[in-house]
Each structure stands twice: as structure tokens, then as C-alpha cells.
Enzyme design. Structure first.
Site, PDB file in Angstrom:
ATOM      1  N   CYS A 286       0.643  -1.384  -0.335  1.00 37.24           N
ATOM      2  CA  CYS A 286      -0.163  -0.417   0.033  1.00 37.24           C
ATOM      3  C   CYS A 286       0.674   1.640   0.066  1.00 37.24           C
ATOM      4  CB  CYS A 286      -1.515   0.123   1.248  1.00 37.24           C
ATOM      5  SG  CYS A 286      -1.726  -1.847   1.695  1.00 37.24           S
TER       6      CYS A 286
ATOM      7  N   ASN B 146      -6.349   4.387   1.555  1.00 33.94           N
ATOM      8  CA  ASN B 146      -4.988   3.708   0.316  1.00 33.94           C
ATOM      9  C   ASN B 146      -5.769   3.151  -0.106  1.00 33.94           C
ATOM     10  OD1 ASN B 146      -5.625   1.494   2.460  1.00 33.94           O
ATOM     11  ND2 ASN B 146      -4.336   1.038   1.487  1.00 33.94           N
ATOM     12  N   LEU B 147      -5.396   2.218  -1.759  1.00 37.41           N
ATOM     13  CA  LEU B 147      -6.563   1.650  -2.432  1.00 37.41           C
ATOM     14  C   LEU B 147      -7.221   0.897  -1.826  1.00 37.41           C
ATOM     15  CD1 LEU B 147      -7.053   1.293  -5.038  1.00 37.41           C
ATOM     16  CD2 LEU B 147      -5.300  -1.383  -5.206  1.00 37.41           C
ATOM     17  N   CYS B 148      -7.325   0.054  -0.218  1.00 36.17           N
ATOM     18  CA  CYS B 148      -8.132  -1.067  -0.132  1.00 36.17           C
ATOM     19  C   CYS B 148      -9.237  -0.420   1.744  1.00 36.17           C
ATOM     20  CB  CYS B 148      -7.829  -2.251   0.180  1.00 36.17           C
ATOM     21  SG  CYS B 148      -7.027  -3.248  -2.064  1.00 36.17           S
TER      22      CYS B 148
ATOM     23  N   GLU C 287      -7.571   0.003   4.154  1.00 35.23           N
ATOM     24  CA  GLU C 287      -7.098  -0.480   5.465  1.00 35.23           C
ATOM     25  C   GLU C 287      -6.422   0.079   5.687  1.00 35.23           C
ATOM     26  OE1 GLU C 287      -4.821  -3.576   3.214  1.00 35.23           O
ATOM     27  OE2 GLU C 287      -6.714  -1.644   2.844  1.00 35.23           O
TER      28      GLU C 287
ATOM     29  N   PRO D  38      -8.912  -6.875   2.580  1.00 33.88           N
ATOM     30  CA  PRO D  38     -10.072  -7.407   1.601  1.00 33.88           C
ATOM     31  C   PRO D  38      -9.609  -8.517   2.084  1.00 33.88           C
ATOM     32  CG  PRO D  38      -9.118  -6.122   0.534  1.00 33.88           C
ATOM     33  CD  PRO D  38      -8.508  -5.458   1.545  1.00 33.88           C
ATOM     34  N   ASN D  39      -8.359  -9.345   0.969  1.00 36.29           N
ATOM     35  CA  ASN D  39      -7.935 -10.762   1.311  1.00 36.29           C
ATOM     36  C   ASN D  39      -9.094 -11.459   0.351  1.00 36.29           C
ATOM     37  OD1 ASN D  39      -6.099 -10.558   3.498  1.00 36.29           O
ATOM     38  ND2 ASN D  39      -7.219 -10.477   4.287  1.00 36.29           N
ATOM     39  N   THR D  40      -9.754 -10.745  -0.943  1.00 39.89           N
ATOM     40  CA  THR D  40     -10.632 -11.615  -1.692  1.00 39.89           C
ATOM     41  C   THR D  40      -9.716 -12.988  -2.056  1.00 39.89           C
ATOM     42  OG1 THR D  40     -11.415  -9.180  -1.762  1.00 39.89           O
ATOM     43  CG2 THR D  40     -12.388 -11.112  -3.420  1.00 39.89           C
ATOM     44  N   SER D  41      -9.199 -12.709  -2.731  1.00 42.38           N
ATOM     45  CA  SER D  41      -8.067 -13.949  -3.749  1.00 42.38           C
ATOM     46  C   SER D  41      -7.517 -14.653  -2.565  1.00 42.38           C
ATOM     47  CB  SER D  41      -8.010 -13.275  -4.890  1.00 42.38           C
ATOM     48  OG  SER D  41      -7.927 -12.529  -5.973  1.00 42.38           O
ATOM     49  N   SER D  42      -6.674 -13.945  -1.562  1.00 38.42           N
ATOM     50  CA  SER D  42      -5.949 -14.862  -1.090  1.00 38.42           C
ATOM     51  C   SER D  42      -6.239 -15.190   0.011  1.00 38.42           C
ATOM     52  CB  SER D  42      -4.547 -14.065  -0.100  1.00 38.42           C
ATOM     53  OG  SER D  42      -5.224 -12.959   0.350  1.00 38.42           O
TER      54      SER D  42
END
Length: 764
Positions: A244, A460-462, A464, A631-635
Site C-alpha cells: 500500500c 489507501n486502495l483498499c 485499511e 479485504p483478502n478476496t483472492s488470498s
């Protein structure tokens, strides 16, 4: 071990011997298969059966059904690779909510293919890690910093490898792991071990192996999840590990183009970046003394947009840029329209992610239906001396009231709107596109421990991770990991939190920041972000739900305490962050810049917080910001758990990927299915309340997505014709601010109600 069985299967499958007494029934050895070497051989069903039985071991599935499904797909001349792919497809097709374990069978079969391909390619699988390191360094695949370890140490590390951990992934996790993170000819445990060794390379020589083993076991057993830049880039030469960034533009060409260049550098290395443009003069402002000459912020945002497209992370994907604008800026209405289809296309920016920087004063006026004044920052700065973007809290409110008292007499370039109508405009955009993000400036800056050294301009982008930003001097940057709560027991939490903080502090010294301002920030603030994923699994495992707020609060109190304590202990060992003196940490304030008295009144275990505050004042703290939940959507798919702290979207569904439809389900779906609350049907006020409770113990932010289902009867079973109204969404967003949430990430909208056979249409 299962791995032993797999090794035997591989050895059998590549043997030159075609002897077998168990061929396909009625085949008379007439079916031939094409080996990977290209030669024809008799099909031996026993080899397939061995692999099928191995893949189905300890899973609640019928191996015979998989073998039977495959037989209808076998033909003369089929390749062994096609057989393997057909096995995987058969397993995926049999996967459903009643038999979800087929996704693990497909994952094992996919992993088996990877093992076999690497065995054929390089001649060996696990067992000679030192050889792998040497060959990868020579080929330029691995950073030669791994050679700080001797041959003997690498051989010792080889003994830690547990190939059975490769078998824990379902199909989605296996595909993502192999396609996104592994290097050519690299095995999963080799990747994790190399990361662990490099992360431990900053330790004292006598402690390196000790910490490397602990890091490896936590990462490989999926208790700690490394953020994508760390897992993908740490092993390769000159890789950037930072997730980030936040930068800020001044109102001059030199600053604007400098930060556009920095955006390009960040994008090149795969990071996400937030760019604050609030100091740039508004449309209609003066330029070089000429009235009404400025084009406002939109042309500069368009340049950022095109930079994100042009510098596309080495061809992998477009750059990711969120642009923040303060809610009082005169260009806010056009900012909200810059992604619509109508209007001047030269003033559109479809590939950035807009966020609005929201003050408490604006939210109060929204609630009270009062007017709101949009102004030009340049005129305010030149005529009244207020640098509004740098101001927050009471200081901002006093300046803003003075500005409004001087409208027409001093301030000429302004526009007054109804605050609630502007908020409705924001909501309409969120319903249509999922954005803008909402970032609550006063909430964040009140909790900022570094008030003595600057301010935080945006998220930042997400949404957090954030800390102080000074244009041309300090650019926020942060490295992230997440705790996988699905795989953690209470007694493990302290050790894993301690390891996570140590990993990230080491990462700061290992990484190569892409520009000077980021390096300066690392050195001054040492910002890290320990996050969490799998809360829905943690709850389901314990037969709890999202209304068990006390249990959730206790969990994150422990996490916040252990991570903060770990950073304090690192300060004892390594020293405090450079800007510690004068910070809220140095004044005895703790997470959220709150006094110890708050913890004595609100913590379930209050005594330890006083001890921690005293220790921090005595020894300092290593990292200015410590926890942040991404968010951890993919990980989370790689980790085999639910994303972040959110409820599972659906207990079971198929997602559409390039490789076809992929089954997605949480880990404890077999026996805890009814304890998984589905977000698509869950009242989002519960998500807001949960996030607010967790935020008390997280010193940075939380990526909070909200998912509103617009279908009738979803939230009101007793009123089947009643659907969610705009006022309900409005009230939920107001609640997010009132509950102390620091940001609202995406707002997603469910527009269909056929969840069995179709993908649900969501904004973004």
C-alpha cells in the site's frame, strides 16, 4: 504420509513398465494412451485407481463414482495429461453443497499434476532444496540474498519441508497458488521456505534458522498469510514487497508530475496507490493571475487514470489507483460524475477508484439536512490563509465556519448545496458503480498516533492502511500479512501475532521501495499492517454468529494486545520508530490514541493494558501503526478460508474463472453449514456493528464492504413484498460513521434472486 503414496503413484505412472493385471474391462488392451514423452502405451486403469483413491483419502466422497465418471471420457489416443484434466473436471462437476469435499479432491489432483510436471521437468521433487536454491539463483529466479545461508543450513531447512501441506488446498486455492505465486519449476513448499529464510535473513546469524523455521511453519500451515507482493516478489531479485502507498499532490506542476511519476513506479512494482488531489485548485480558479482558467482536478485525475493503464505491472494487470478528494472541494459534483457514460469524455476517468474524504461536520449536516459549501482551496488559502486539506477536527470546523462567514465578501468562487442531497448523489453513484469509497477523515486523524508529525490525507486502495503523508517528503507505505483465524486456536494466537509483527518489521528492511519518499516513510514510521481473515470460519467453528459481539470483541482485543506488545518488545531489541518521541504512544496512549482508562473500562482483560502502556513509555514501540485488516478476496481462497472479517457471501456457489466454473465454499461447510450466515441475506447493520466493535482494537483500518440485497422479502420475511429502500441504505451508511468505522470500501448491490444456477449481479 499421503505424500509417500503420491510418490509411489508418480513413480508408477512414469515407469516404462506397462505390466498390469487390471486393465479397463472388455478393452483387451486395445486402448492406448499418449505418455508425456509422446509414445503410446497401454492404458492401465489401476494407475488411475491408485491416484483416485489417494486423492479421495480422508474426504467425504465416493472414489468409485469419480473413477466411473472418468471411464465415459476415455478414448483411444487420449493423453495422460487429458486423463488427469478429465479427473479434475469430473470431481468439480460432482461438487455441490451436499458433497463439497470434491473441491479438495480436484485440488489434490491439480497439485498431483504440478508435482508430476516438475518431476519430469527437473528430475526430482521435494528432497534436495539446496540444489533447487543453487540452480534458481544461477538462473536469476531467486534473489542471491538467499546465499547468506550455507549449504549445511539449506540442508537443515530441507528437513523442515512438509509436502503433506500441499494437500490442504481445494481447487480454487491450488489454481491461484500455482498460477499467481509460484515460479516456473517451483514447488509450493519451496516457495514458502525460501520466503521464510529471506524474511529471517535480517535476524542475527545465530538466530536465523530459529526464526526461519517458525516463519516457515506458520506460513506453510496457513496460519499466517503473506500479502501478494511479499509472496510473489520476495524471492525474485529486486522485488518490491510493499502493498500500500499513499501520496499527495501539491498545487503546482512540479509536484503533480512528480507524483504521477511515483504512481508509475508503484504500478510497475505491483503496488496499489492512493493519490490525494484536494490541494489542487478547482475548476474556474485563477491560473497565473488569469481568472476562470483552471480546469480543476479532473484533467490531472485523467492523467493518473492513463498512467495506471499504461504502466500495467509488467503486463499482468492495469495499475490500481484510488484518487481522494475532500468533500468540501468545489469539484466534488464533477468528481462524482467522472465515471458516468454521459458528458465530455475528455473529462472522464473510468479506471481509477474514487474516494471521498468525509469530515464529521459534513456528516452532521447530512443528518440535519443543512447546507454545505463547496469551495476552491486556492482561493481559501490565498484570501483567508486556511490550508483546508491539512485541517481536520475542531481546527477545520472553525476555519470552515469562518469561510462561510466570508462568502461573497471575500470568497467569490463557491457553491452551496444541501448536504443530504449531495449524500444522496454519492449513494446513487455507489449503487450504480460500487464507489466512491467513503473515508472518515476526522475519525482516522483522531486515532492517528503521529499527530505531532503531520496528518493523514486519505485512505489507501483498499481503505485499511494509512499514516502521515507529506508531499515530496513522506509517502505512506505499508507491508501486510493476515492471520488465518480459520486455522488458529486461542492458545496459538499470541505466538502467531508475535511472529507476524516480526515478519513485517523484517520486511521493511528487506524491501526495495520504488521511490525516495517511500523509503523515507519506512525509516521514519515503520508502518506495518497485521490483518485477519476467516472470521466467519472462526465463528462457525465455535457455533457463534455475527451478533455474538462480545466474543468477537474479545478475540480482536487479544489480537490488538498481542501485536502491540510484540512491537513494544521489538523496540526493546531494535529501538523505537524514529518519530516516536512526541507521538501518542510516547504519552501513554494506546490503540486509537485512547488513554489507559478507556481500556480499564472496556477491555475484558484490563490489567494487561496498563502494564503495556507503561512498557511502551519505558521502551518505546517499533512500529507507529501495527494492525490493519485488508479485504483478502483472492488470498483467502489460497488460504482456504473466508475473506477478511466479512460473512461468507454464499455457503456454496460457483465462480466463473478463465478455467471454467470453480466451486467456492468455506472450510467447515460440512458440519457447521447453518452457522455460516450468508452476507447476501444478512442485514448490513450487523456488518457495520461488527466492524465498529473490531475497529476499537485495530489501530489502522478495516476494509469494510457492504452488500445490499434489493430483492423483496430478504430482510423482512414477514413482509414478503417489502424490499430495501434508499433510506435503509442511507441509515446504514450514517451508522457506519456513528459506530466509529473509519471507511466504507465497496458498496455492492444484489439485483437478482436466483442463487442456485446463476451468478448474482453485483455492482463491481
Amino acid at each position: 504420509m499421503l505424500f509417500d503414496t503420491q510418490e509411489q503413484a508418480i513413480e508408477t505412472s512414469i515407469s516404462d513398465s506397462n505390466k498390469s493385471s487390471n486393465h479397463v474391462e472388455n478393452s483387451s488392451n486395445s486402448i492406448k494412451v499418449v505418455k508425456r514423452s509422446g509414445r503410446l502405451a497401454d492404458l492401465d486403469i489401476s494407475k488411475i485407481r491408485n491416484v483416485v483413491n489417494w486423492a479421495c483419502t480422508d474426504k467425504d466422497v465416493n472414489a468409485i463414482a469419480l473413477e466411473a465418471g472418468l471411464k465415459t471420457r476415455i478414448r483411444y489416443g487420449i493423453s495422460t495429461r487429458e486423463i488427469q484434466d478429465n479427473l479434475i473436471n469430473c470431481a468439480l462437476e460432482m461438487c455441490n453443497i451436499d458433497e463439497p469435499d470434491w473441491r479438495y479432491v480436484a485440488g489434490r489432483l491439480s497439485m498431483w499434476s504440478l508435482w508430476k510436471e516438475i518431476l519430469v521437468s527437473r528430475g526430482y521433487n521435494y528432497g534436495d532444496y539446496a540444489k533447487t536454491v543453487q540452480s534458481f539463483v544461477e538462473a536469476g529466479k531467486y534473489d542471491d540474498r538467499i546465499l547468506v545461508y550455507s549449504q549445511a543450513e539449506l540442508e537443515t531447512a530441507n528437513g523442515w519441508i512438509n509436502p503433506d501441506w500441499d494437500l490442504d488446498y481445494d481447487y480454487a486455492g491450488t489454481v491461484l497458488l500455482t498460477s499467481r505465486y509460484l515460479l516456473p519449476d517451483e514447488l509450493p513448499q519451496e516457495a514458502f521456505l525460501t520466503c521464510a529464510l529471506l524474511l529471517a535473513s535480517e535476524e542475527a546469524p545465530e538466530n536465523r534458522l530459529h526464526y526461519a523455521k517458525k516463519f516457515y511453519e506458520a506460513i506453510a500451515s496457513r496460519r499466517i498469510s503473506l500479502a501478494t507482493p511479499i509472496l510473489a516478489n520476495l524471492r525474485v531479485p529486486n522485488g518490491s514487497l510493499t502493498s500500500c502507498f499513499i501520496i499527495s499532490m501539491e498545487d503546482n506542476l512540479e509536484s503533480i508530475y512528480r507524483e504521477i511519476t511515483n504512481t508509475a513506479r508503484i504500478s510497475k512494482n505491483g503496488g496499489g496507490v492512493g493519490v490525494n488531489v484536494s490541494r489542487i485548485r478547482a475548476t474556474g480558479s485563477a491560473v497565473m493571475g488569469k481568472k476562470n482558467a483552471s480546469g480543476g482536478v479532473i484533467p490531472w485525475i485523467k492523467l493518473l487514470n492513463d498512467t495506471a493503464i499504461a504502466v500495467n505491472q509488467g503486463g499482468r494487470r492495469a495499475g490500481a489507483v484510488t484518487v481522494g478528494l475532500d468533500i468540501w472541494h468545489l469539484d466534488v459534483p464533477e468528481f462524482l460524475e467522472m465515471q458516468t457514460e454521459n458528458g465530455d469524455q475528455r473529462r472522464k476517468a473510468y479506471d481509477v477508484f474514487p474516494q471521498l474524504v468525509i469530515t464529521d461536520e459534513f456528516m452532521r449536516r447530512v443528518k440535519n439536512k443543512q447546507s454545505w459549501t463547496l469551495v476552491d482551496p486556492l482561493e481559501v488559502r490565498e484570501k483567508l490563509g486556511y490550508d483546508l486539506p491539512l485541517m481536520w477536527g475542531e481546527e477545520f470546523e472553525k476555519a470552515y465556519q469562518d469561510i462561510e462567514a466570508n462568502l461573497d465578501t471575500v470568497i467569490k468562487l463557491y457553491k452551496q448545496v444541501n448536504a443530504r442531497e449531495l449524500f444522496k448523489h454519492i449513494m446513487r453513484s455507489q449503487v450504480e458503480t460500487g464507489m466512491p469509497y467513503l473515508w472518515f477523515k476526522d475519525t482516522v486523524n483522531k486515532a492517528n498516533p503521529n499527530k505531532h508529525d503531520g496528518y493523514i490525507p486519505q485512505g489507501n486502495l483498499c481503505q485499511e492502511s494509512y499514516s502521515n503523508v507529506t508531499s515530496g517528503q513522506y509517502a505512506h507505505c505499508c507491508n501486510l500479512v493476515s492471520l488465518n483465524l480459520a486455522n488458529l486456536e486461542q492458545q496459538e494466537l499470541e505466538e502467531v501475532c508475535t511472529l507476524a509483527v516480526r515478519i513485517l518489521d523484517n520486511t521493511i528492511d528487506i524491501t526495495n521501495p520504488p521511490f525516495t519518499d517511500a523509503k523515507n516513510h519506512n525509516n521514519r514510521y515503520r508502518t506495518i499492517g497485521v490483518g485477519a481473515m476467516g472470521l466467519a470460519d472462526w465463528l462457525a467453528k465455535r457455533e457463534l454468529r455475527y451478533n455474538n459481539l462480545q466474543e468477537i470483541s474479545n478475540l480482536f482485543e487479544d489480537m490488538g494486545f498481542y501485536c502491540t506488545q510484540a512491537s513494544m518488545k521489538l523496540a526493546q531489541e531494535r529501538g523505537a520508530f524514529d518519530a516516536y518521541e512526541g507521538s501518542d504512544w510516547s504519552k501513554g496512549l494506546l490503540i486509537g490514541s485512547r488513554p489507559v482508562e478507556w481500556y480499564k473500562a472496556n477491555a475484558y482483560s484490563p490489567e494487561r493494558w496498563q502494564i503495556l502502556a507503561d512498557d511502551i513509555q519505558k521502551y518505546g514501540i517499533r512500529n507507529s501503526h501495527i494492525t490493519a485488516i485488508a479485504p483478502n478476496t483472492s488470498s483467502s481462497l489460497v488460504q482456504g478460508c473466508t475473506a477478511s472479517i466479512l460473512p461468507v457471501y454464499s455457503r456454496f456457489f460457483y465462480d466463473k474463472w478463465a478455467k471454467g466454473t470453480v466451486p467456492i465454499a468455506p472450510p467447515y461447510i460440512n458440519d457447521k453449514v447453518w452457522f455460516y450466515q450468508e452476507n447476501k441475506n444478512l442485514d448490513q447493520t450487523m456488518v457495520v456493528k461488527t466492524t465498529g466493535v473490531i475497529q476499537q482494537w485495530i489501530d489502522t483500518g478495516i476494509s469494510m464492504e457492504l452488500l445490499f440485497n434489493l430483492n423483496e422479502g430478504v430482510y423482512y420475511p414477514s413482509e414478503p413484498e417489502r424490499a430495501l429502500k434508499a433510506k435503509d441504505i442511507f441509515d446504514t451508511l450514517i451508522m457506519a460513521w456513528e459506530e466509529g468505522c473509519k471507511a466504507v470500501y465497496y458498496v455492492r448491490i444484489v439485483q437478482k434472486d436466483n442463487f442456485k444456477d446463476e451468478c448474482t449481479a453485483c455492482a463491481n
